[in-house]
Design an enzyme around this catalytic site. Structure first.
Site, PDB file in Angstrom:
ATOM      1  N   CYS A  69       0.797  -1.233   0.000  1.00 55.52           N
ATOM      2  CA  CYS A  69       0.000   0.000   0.000  1.00 55.52           C
ATOM      3  C   CYS A  69       0.829   1.283   0.000  1.00 55.52           C
ATOM      4  O   CYS A  69       0.511   2.215  -0.731  1.00 55.52           O
ATOM      5  CB  CYS A  69      -0.975  -0.004   1.175  1.00 55.52           C
ATOM      6  SG  CYS A  69      -0.192   0.008   2.813  1.00 55.52           S
ATOM      7  N   HIS A 108      -1.731   1.155   6.863  1.00 53.07           N
ATOM      8  CA  HIS A 108      -2.251   1.393   5.518  1.00 53.07           C
ATOM      9  C   HIS A 108      -2.218   2.881   5.198  1.00 53.07           C
ATOM     10  O   HIS A 108      -2.425   3.732   6.076  1.00 53.07           O
ATOM     11  CB  HIS A 108      -3.689   0.885   5.403  1.00 53.07           C
ATOM     12  CG  HIS A 108      -4.236   0.955   4.012  1.00 53.07           C
ATOM     13  ND1 HIS A 108      -3.780   0.154   2.992  1.00 53.07           N
ATOM     14  CD2 HIS A 108      -5.182   1.768   3.455  1.00 53.07           C
ATOM     15  CE1 HIS A 108      -4.422   0.455   1.878  1.00 53.07           C
ATOM     16  NE2 HIS A 108      -5.282   1.425   2.126  1.00 53.07           N
ATOM     17  N   ASP A 126      -8.071   4.020  -3.829  1.00 55.59           N
ATOM     18  CA  ASP A 126      -7.184   3.103  -3.111  1.00 55.59           C
ATOM     19  C   ASP A 126      -6.725   1.986  -4.033  1.00 55.59           C
ATOM     20  O   ASP A 126      -7.454   1.038  -4.296  1.00 55.59           O
ATOM     21  CB  ASP A 126      -7.880   2.522  -1.882  1.00 55.59           C
ATOM     22  CG  ASP A 126      -6.877   2.115  -0.820  1.00 55.59           C
ATOM     23  OD1 ASP A 126      -5.845   1.513  -1.203  1.00 55.59           O
ATOM     24  OD2 ASP A 126      -7.094   2.396   0.366  1.00 55.59           O
TER      25      ASP A 126
END
Length: 290
Positions: A69, A108, A126
């Site tokens: 991420c 994250h 995302d």
């Protein structure tokens, strides 16, 4: 990489010339990114801690690689900003199970885009969830359908003003929570080292590569390749050549020769440990590719 080569980045995503910011253009960028840039833990499995500098992450993407991420959303935010989007980077946390406490653990990095000329909404963007969103979502409470999957957005109890993205029941985690406010990549530096090196980290314990498209997810854990759509098809890739072929064909990952044997040995060891723990061997047939 001194600056971002936008033209090369768009070419890597299979896109043509840059378009003005807007919902349709943002959606096209997001879909192309998650389809072509894999969520992968190769470097972590090989014991190498990678840079969080977004230009370094972008260079990795241009070289045919991915990341997790911090790197994926870091590189994507850099591209969006270069294209004229207003992007906010948010600290987030992944809630693995329904009974786990929702927290902003900084495990994250989430992104939102705002001030689009054709939308009054902010948008959750995302590209770093692996088996997650195929398209951005308007940041409004409610249920959202993407292909065979259902996501739910709403307020989070993890922090004041935080949001919660509830994952589809077939996903690898229960929910993702993110706090308001804008942070830099240095905000995640200590967590990046921990997630990349700690024996307790899932990224260290299990090799994983994931991608999303409009019909489903491709999830490789150790030697088991799953295609998740309306149903899930699992394929055991216990042949070395087949395993590396899947990395290349499904995820676009072609690895350096010197990295192949140590990575293969790790995946085999993890698969054997899983079999020993469960005593349930995985069988299946190779699923059709999208």
């Amino acid at each position: 990489m001194a600056s971002l080569d936008v033209t090369a980045f768009l070419r890597r995503l299979g896109l043509g010339a840059a378009e003005p910011p807007g919902v349709v253009a943002l959606t096209r960028l997001h879909q192309a990114f998650v389809e072509r840039v894999p969520y992968e833990t190769v470097e972590i499995q090989l014991g190498r801690v990678t840079s969080l500098d977004p230009l370094d992450s972008a260079a990795r993407v241009l070289a045919g690689r991915g990341g997790y991420c911090f790197q994926l959303n870091g590189a994507f935010a850099e591209l969006l900003r270069a294209l004229g989007y207003h992007v906010t980077r948010h600290p987030g946390g992944v809630q693995m199970t329904a009974d786990a406490e929702p927290v902003i653990s900084r495990s994250h990095l989430a992104l939102t885009v705002h001030d689009l000329p054709d939308s009054d909404d902010a948008w959750l963007v995302d590209a770093g969830l692996g088996d997650g969103l195929h398209s951005p979502l308007p940041l409004r409470a409610g249920v959202h359908r993407q292909g065979p999957f259902t996501f739910e957005l709403g307020p989070s109890t993890a922090a004041a003003g935080a949001w919660r993205l509830g994952h589809d029941a077939r996903g690898s985690f229960h929910a993702m929570h993110f706090a308001p406010g804008d942070v830099g990549l240095d905000h995640f530096a200590d967590r990046h080292v921990e997630l990349s090196t700690s024996p307790e980290s899932g990224f260290v314990r299990t090799f994983g590569v994931l991608r999303a498209d409009g019909r489903g997810w491709d999830v490789l854990r150790a030697l088991t390749l799953s295609r998740v759509e309306g149903t899930t098809t699992k394929t055991l890739l216990d042949d070395r050549a087949d395993w590396f072929t899947a990395l290349a064909d499904v995820y676009g990952l072609v690895l350096a020769e010197e990295d192949r044997e140590p990575l293969w040995r790790k995946a085999v060891s993890q698969h054997e440990a899983h079999l020993a723990a469960t005593a349930q061997p995985v069988t299946g047939t190779r699923p059709d590719r999208p």
